[in-house]
Design a protein around this motif. Structure first.
Motif, PDB file in Angstrom:
ATOM      1  N   TRP A 781       0.812  -1.209   0.000  1.00  0.00           N
ATOM      2  CA  TRP A 781       0.000   0.000   0.000  1.00  0.00           C
ATOM      3  C   TRP A 781       0.853   1.271   0.000  1.00  0.00           C
ATOM      4  CZ3 TRP A 781      -4.477   0.309  -1.873  1.00  0.00           C
ATOM      5  CH2 TRP A 781      -5.458  -0.658  -1.669  1.00  0.00           C
ATOM      6  N   PRO A 782       1.902   1.396   0.835  1.00  0.00           N
ATOM      7  CA  PRO A 782       2.724   2.615   0.769  1.00  0.00           C
ATOM      8  C   PRO A 782       3.399   2.807  -0.587  1.00  0.00           C
ATOM      9  CG  PRO A 782       3.073   1.480   2.856  1.00  0.00           C
ATOM     10  CD  PRO A 782       2.277   0.551   1.997  1.00  0.00           C
ATOM     11  N   MET A 783       3.790   1.706  -1.253  1.00  0.00           N
ATOM     12  CA  MET A 783       4.391   1.841  -2.577  1.00  0.00           C
ATOM     13  C   MET A 783       3.369   2.382  -3.587  1.00  0.00           C
ATOM     14  SD  MET A 783       5.970  -1.114  -5.081  1.00  0.00           S
ATOM     15  CE  MET A 783       4.348  -1.875  -5.311  1.00  0.00           C
ATOM     16  N   LEU A 784       2.161   1.829  -3.562  1.00  0.00           N
ATOM     17  CA  LEU A 784       1.124   2.324  -4.479  1.00  0.00           C
ATOM     18  C   LEU A 784       0.780   3.776  -4.183  1.00  0.00           C
ATOM     19  CD1 LEU A 784      -1.374  -0.653  -4.857  1.00  0.00           C
ATOM     20  CD2 LEU A 784       0.561  -0.019  -6.298  1.00  0.00           C
ATOM     21  N   ASP A 785       0.792   4.143  -2.921  1.00  0.00           N
ATOM     22  CA  ASP A 785       0.531   5.540  -2.563  1.00  0.00           C
ATOM     23  C   ASP A 785       1.586   6.457  -3.183  1.00  0.00           C
ATOM     24  OD1 ASP A 785      -0.733   7.693  -1.100  1.00  0.00           O
ATOM     25  OD2 ASP A 785       0.993   7.620   0.233  1.00  0.00           O
ATOM     26  N   ALA A 786       2.858   6.055  -3.107  1.00  0.00           N
ATOM     27  CA  ALA A 786       3.922   6.866  -3.722  1.00  0.00           C
ATOM     28  C   ALA A 786       3.720   6.976  -5.230  1.00  0.00           C
ATOM     29  CB  ALA A 786       5.284   6.249  -3.409  1.00  0.00           C
ATOM     30  N   ALA A 787       3.307   5.875  -5.873  1.00  0.00           N
ATOM     31  CA  ALA A 787       3.075   5.912  -7.320  1.00  0.00           C
ATOM     32  C   ALA A 787       1.886   6.803  -7.667  1.00  0.00           C
ATOM     33  CB  ALA A 787       2.842   4.493  -7.834  1.00  0.00           C
ATOM     34  N   GLU A 835      -5.898  10.213  -4.843  1.00  0.00           N
ATOM     35  CA  GLU A 835      -4.764  10.752  -5.595  1.00  0.00           C
ATOM     36  C   GLU A 835      -4.899  10.438  -7.084  1.00  0.00           C
ATOM     37  OE1 GLU A 835      -2.490  12.763  -4.812  1.00  0.00           O
ATOM     38  OE2 GLU A 835      -2.002  12.591  -2.680  1.00  0.00           O
ATOM     39  N   LEU A 836      -5.396   9.256  -7.409  1.00  0.00           N
ATOM     40  CA  LEU A 836      -5.577   8.906  -8.819  1.00  0.00           C
ATOM     41  C   LEU A 836      -6.652   9.783  -9.460  1.00  0.00           C
ATOM     42  CD1 LEU A 836      -5.316   5.006  -8.682  1.00  0.00           C
ATOM     43  CD2 LEU A 836      -3.564   6.656  -9.374  1.00  0.00           C
ATOM     44  N   ARG A 837      -7.703  10.068  -8.719  1.00  0.00           N
ATOM     45  CA  ARG A 837      -8.731  10.966  -9.259  1.00  0.00           C
ATOM     46  C   ARG A 837      -8.178  12.372  -9.435  1.00  0.00           C
ATOM     47  NH1 ARG A 837     -14.267   9.114  -5.978  1.00  0.00           N
ATOM     48  NH2 ARG A 837     -14.280   6.958  -6.788  1.00  0.00           N
ATOM     49  N   ARG A 838      -7.321  12.798  -8.557  1.00  0.00           N
ATOM     50  CA  ARG A 838      -6.667  14.099  -8.721  1.00  0.00           C
ATOM     51  C   ARG A 838      -5.822  14.108  -9.988  1.00  0.00           C
ATOM     52  NH1 ARG A 838      -1.695  16.656  -6.596  1.00  0.00           N
ATOM     53  NH2 ARG A 838      -2.073  18.908  -6.379  1.00  0.00           N
ATOM     54  N   ALA A 839      -5.135  12.977 -10.240  1.00  0.00           N
ATOM     55  CA  ALA A 839      -4.336  12.882 -11.459  1.00  0.00           C
ATOM     56  C   ALA A 839      -5.222  12.977 -12.704  1.00  0.00           C
ATOM     57  CB  ALA A 839      -3.546  11.575 -11.471  1.00  0.00           C
TER      58      ALA A 839
END
Length: 994
Positions: A781-787, A835-839
């Motif tokens: 989960w922390p890795m996906l958050d960074a991505a 974060e993905l929706r922000r992207a």
């Protein structure tokens, strides 16, 4: 007969003496020092040390000396260290015993006067005992050297055993805040390309705390001074020229030439070095020559009683012969009633002069004398010396059991490299030993208790030998040799039917393949499990299934693995294997946690730790404690993780588990980072690095420091730490999620802060492409958050747009496969999606409100600050200025308290763009849009659209030069380094239209 060969005047060596004096001064000031003194045989290393030690003692230092002992062709394990400790014990007595209180049983392996090992240690169940022995030795020296200076000497490092080198290397790295000066000598002319000391010296050269001193030969004037000291008068020029030319400045050869000349042999000396060294030996009476030849085959030194038994001389006759040889400066008498050659070169010359039959006959006499009276030598040296004597006597029937007994003694001292060498010798003489000898071998004393199976006694003994070799090779850090032995055993069993034995060896092969980073080892474990089908429960079953459960914990921690761990626990209990049971329970705890039953997992691990501590299964206790702290952090119970780590560090220190301390400090640092206690986190990471003993521990410390630096915005430190992490990761298999995903998290975050979105995407794709389970909540989960943050920050960057939909889909697909069993994992899932929706440009206040609610009750200030910042951004876009200001002030305050530089900068830029106050005293009457003029805003809009300076000039009816000036001003005001970053920032902050 007495001949003076040593000059009473110490000649030359001024620079080297100054170096040693400086090292002594630094050690006395509390900074441990190590100096390696190299030089060819006879160049004067021992004389330099003798002079320096006299000066050190005069200055109040306590000195102790030891020398590596040559027995045949191999050294005695830890012999020089034992001698040094024995010397300290003679001088310090009760004080040393008090310093060793609590762990004297462990140190008794090096100094038997302190007592014997515990019953658990004697059973050989703990694979971490060697590391504990090293750490406890370091701690003993640190305690003794707290208020006094210790100068410790190890001579003849070229004869050192691998275990001694390992211990010395550990001391060189680990001694801290004490007054210790370690000195070691070695023959540089003996260090050929494949000499085992060469890589050791290369490793030490990389340590700034270790000095190397190379002694050169004497100059002509120094030879003059040496001759004058020996003779008592200056030599003639002709004699000086003759001696200098023939000795070439070698101090020992100068002594030999001067002595031979005094004895009338100057005119008959040949050019052969061996002949030169034998001249004075051949001048001795026959009885003295006999003693000298006997002594040469006995090793570096031989006890008086043993020498008498081997020579068969009467007491008076032996003493007279020894007195003659000592008076001729060929032999020396030591304080422990033993004798050795004054210089090793003379011993080598005498030994080389023996006929092969003489050597084997003398070796047999030594062995027979030692068997007849074992008390002739020290108990800790007896097994290795007896094995060597029988081996060189070429008596396989006697050499095989003696060698296996010596291997058992080496294992008890954790001298695994020497144990492996002895087992290799046992294998070498195996076929030459009579069958009846092989059948009655006392393997219960010589090798570990490996699982038995259906085969005859002789066959069982051979497989036991191969089993012991395989495990010993792994412990000795030689997995290649271990794999070769395992493959030999498996080929051997292909010709017979030993399925249980084969299963055990396949399990060992799985471990070795992982150690060599050749595979994850699953196919080997699967083969072992297939071989067990249809057989009743046995220790082999327990061992194989426990390994399988442990494998799943690391490589495939899905809930289905709990059944494997349960089976391992049940089998272990049926056959009474408590160590396997506890290891299986630890694996079960990890798998339960991944499956969502965190409370049960914590209870299992705590119970396993309690039982392991009660039964002194230190390696199991270490694993349970480290896994417990990591598990608590992974499921969001960071405060408990810190508390358990704080409890565990002193226990690890008490047991002498230095690398376990590193793991606990590191896991503690993870929790402190999550809790926002970053100053404490940095201290914990530094402690983790200070106590790290393996490449894994060093790599993890670098990874943690890199993550902290990225969070702070310190990109220079982050880059250096990521480089260090990669260097260490290159030495072992890092494909498991617990290593690969946090490393990718750090690299992705670093790339994103540098604006390298394509590199960030590549890193994630490469990590997810590895053929593993999709991931684990704790690390993925922390890795996906960074991505997701990287994609969010790259929104609007022209170079990022073409691949962004695919990148977002990849992150969503991985997130969909991950468990969400705990509040912290569910919170990360909502944060990643926001974060993905922000992207994508579709994020709304409700997305961030949901993420904020999910993090309520979780002490994760950095994530909460980021959520508040993003929430404020969306609120501002919808015109809710008051709510946006409240969220933004919260984010800014937290980022400021944490020292989170990138978050702080984003908050300040959003406040400036939206004219929102960060504190009640903020002045909002400041230039809008980062101080950009209307013309600069027009230029920025075209930069964001991807226009070149010439195209901008054409659209705005200005010159290309003027357009270039505007672009430069814009980059400076926005504090970015390129047009891409300027465009991304302009879109994100709303400085330009769509």
């Amino acid at each position: 007969m007495h001949i003076r060969t040593v000059s009473p005047v110490f000649v030359g060596r001024a620079p080297e003496r100054a170096t040693l004096a400086e090292a002594l001064a630094s050690a006395t000031a509390g900074a441990p020092q190590a100096v390696l003194i190299g030089g060819e045989a006879g160049v004067g290393k021992s004389r330099l040390l003798a002079e320096f030690l006299a000066e050190a003692r005069a200055a109040g230092a306590v000195t102790a000396e030891g020398a590596c002992v040559e027995v045949g062709v191999e050294g005695l394990p830890f012999a020089p260290v034992s001698t040094v400790l024995r010397g300290l014990n003679r001088q310090l007595g009760e004080e040393l015993a008090e310093a060793a209180a609590g762990f004297g049983g462990e140190l008794g392996r090096l100094l038997p006067e302190l007592g014997g090992p515990t019953a658990a240690a004697r059973a050989g169940r703990d694979e971490d005992e060697r590391a504990r022995l090293f750490e406890l030795t370091a701690r003993l020296l640190e305690t003794l050297a707290a208020d006094r200076t210790l100068v410790l000497v190890i001579e003849d490092l070229h004869w050192s055993d691998r275990s001694t080198r390992g211990l010395l290397g550990y001391l060189f790295r680990s001694l801290q805040r004490c007054r210790v000066l370690l000195l070691a000598t070695y023959r540089s002319d003996d260090i050929h390309r494949r000499h085992p000391l060469r890589p050791f010296l290369a490793e030490l050269d990389r340590q700034r705390t270790v000095l190397r001193v190379e002694l050169a030969r004497f100059t002509r004037e120094e030879v003059r001074g040496q001759l004058a000291g020996i003779r008592g008068s200056a030599p003639s020029e002709r004699e000086l020229d003759q001696v200098y030319q023939r000795s070439d400045g070698n101090a020992f050869f100068v002594e030999e030439l001067a002595t031979a000349s005094d004895c009338g042999g100057g005119s008959i000396l040949s050019d052969s070095v061996r002949d030169l060294l034998l001249v004075r030996v051949e001048a001795l009476p026959e009885s003295a020559q006999r003693v000298v030849r006997t002594l040469a085959e006995g090793g570096s030194k031989v006890e008086h009683a043993l020498l008498r038994a081997v020579t068969g001389l009467g007491e008076d006759e032996l003493i007279e012969a020894l007195r003659t040889a000592v008076g001729a400066s060929i032999l020396r008498a030591d304080e422990d009633d033993s004798y050795g050659f004054r210089h090793a070169l003379v011993r080598e010359a005498v030994d080389d002069d023996l006929l092969p039959g003489e050597r084997s006959r003398l070796s047999r006499r030594y062995a027979e004398a030692l068997e007849a009276d074992p008390d002739l030598v020290r108990a800790d040296e007896r097994p290795a010396r007896l094995a060597s004597y029988w081996y060189h006597a070429r008596d396989a029937a006697r050499a095989l059991p003696a060698t296996l007994s010596a291997a058992a003694a080496a294992r008890c001292r954790h001298a695994y490299a020497e144990q492996l060498h002895l087992l290799e010798r046992a294998l070498e003489v195996w076929d030459d030993a009579p069958a009846e000898v092989r059948r009655r071998l006392p393997l219960a004393e010589g090798v570990e208790s490996y699982p038995l199976c259906d085969c005859d006694d002789e066959e069982l003994s051979f497989l036991d030998l191969l089993a012991e070799m395989a495990v010993t090779a792994r412990r000795a850090g030689d997995p290649e040799r271990g794999l070769t032995v395992v493959n030999r055993a498996l080929r051997h069993m292909n010709e017979r039917s030993h399925p249980l034995r084969a299963a055990w060896f396949w399990t060992q092969k799985s471990r070795l393949m992982r150690n060599l980073a050749r595979s994850d080892g699953w196919s080997e474990l699967a083969t072992a499990q297939e071989l067990l089908a249809g057989f009743p429960p046995s220790r082999v079953h327990a061992h194989v299934m426990t390994e399988a459960a442990g494998w799943r914990t690391v490589f495939d921690p899905r809930p289905e693995g709990v059944a494997v761990a349960d089976q391992a626990v049940e089998l272990s209990r049926q056959v009474g294997d408590e160590e396997s049971e506890l290891n299986a329970l630890i694996s079960r705890g990890g798998l339960l946690a991944e499956g969502g039953d965190g409370d049960a997992a914590v209870a299992v691990l705590r119970d396993a730790a309690r039982r392991a501590e009660e039964t002194e299964l230190v390696s199991v206790f270490k694993r349970s404690l480290v896994n417990l702290v990591s598990l608590l952090e992974g499921i969001g119970r960071s405060e408990e993780a810190v508390a358990d780590a704080d409890r565990g560090v002193p226990i690890a220190y008490r047991y002498g588990l230095r690398d376990t301390e590193s793991w606990l400090h590191g896991n503690r640092a993870d929790s402190l980072f999550s809790l926002g206690r970053w100053a404490e986190c940095e201290i914990a990471v530094r402690e983790s690095r200070r106590t790290a003993q393996t490449p894994v521990s060093h790599a993890l410390a670098a990874k943690r420091m890199a993550l902290l630096a990225v969070a702070r915005g310190d990109l220079e430190t982050a880059e250096a730490e990521l480089t260090r992490m990669t260097e260490h990761y290159n030495t072992f298999d890092v494909s498991a999620p617990q290593y690969a995903h946090p490393a990718a998290q750090a690299r992705i975050g670093f790339a994103a802060q540098q604006g390298r979105i394509l590199d960030a995407r590549r890193l994630l794709a490469e990590t997810l492409a590895v053929d593993l389970a999709p991931g684990v909540g704790r690390y993925t989960w922390p890795m996906l958050d960074a991505a997701a943050v990287a994609e969010s920050e790259a929104r609007g960057v022209p170079a990022a747009e073409p691949g962004q939909p695919a990148a977002i889909s990849r992150i969503r697909a991985c997130a969909a496969s991950l468990p969400r069993s705990y509040p912290v994992w569910r919170a990360y899932a909502l944060l990643v999606e926001a974060e993905l929706r922000r992207a994508e440009g579709t994020a709304r206040p409700a997305d961030w409100a949901a993420a904020a609610a999910a993090f309520d009750g979780l002490t994760r200030p950095r994530e909460r600050a980021r959520i508040a910042l993003r929430w404020a951004e969306t609120l501002l876009a919808e015109g809710e200025r008051e709510a946006a200001a409240e969220r933004l002030a919260e984010a800014h305050a937290t980022a400021q308290r944490l020292g989170a530089g990138p978050l702080l900068t984003e908050a300040e830029r959003l406040a400036q763009r939206g004219r929102l106050p960060l504190t009640p005293d903020d002045d909002l009457d400041q230039p809008d849009s980062f101080g950009l003029t209307r013309r600069e805003l027009d230029v920025l809009a075209l930069v964001a659209a991807g226009r070149t300076n010439r195209q901008i000039a054409e659209e705005l009816f200005i010159s290309p030069k003027t357009a270039s000036v505007h672009v430069s001003n814009i980059l400076a005001k926005l504090d970015v380094t390129g047009r891409g970053q300027a465009a991304a920032l302009a879109h994100r902050l709303g400085l330009v239209g769509t």
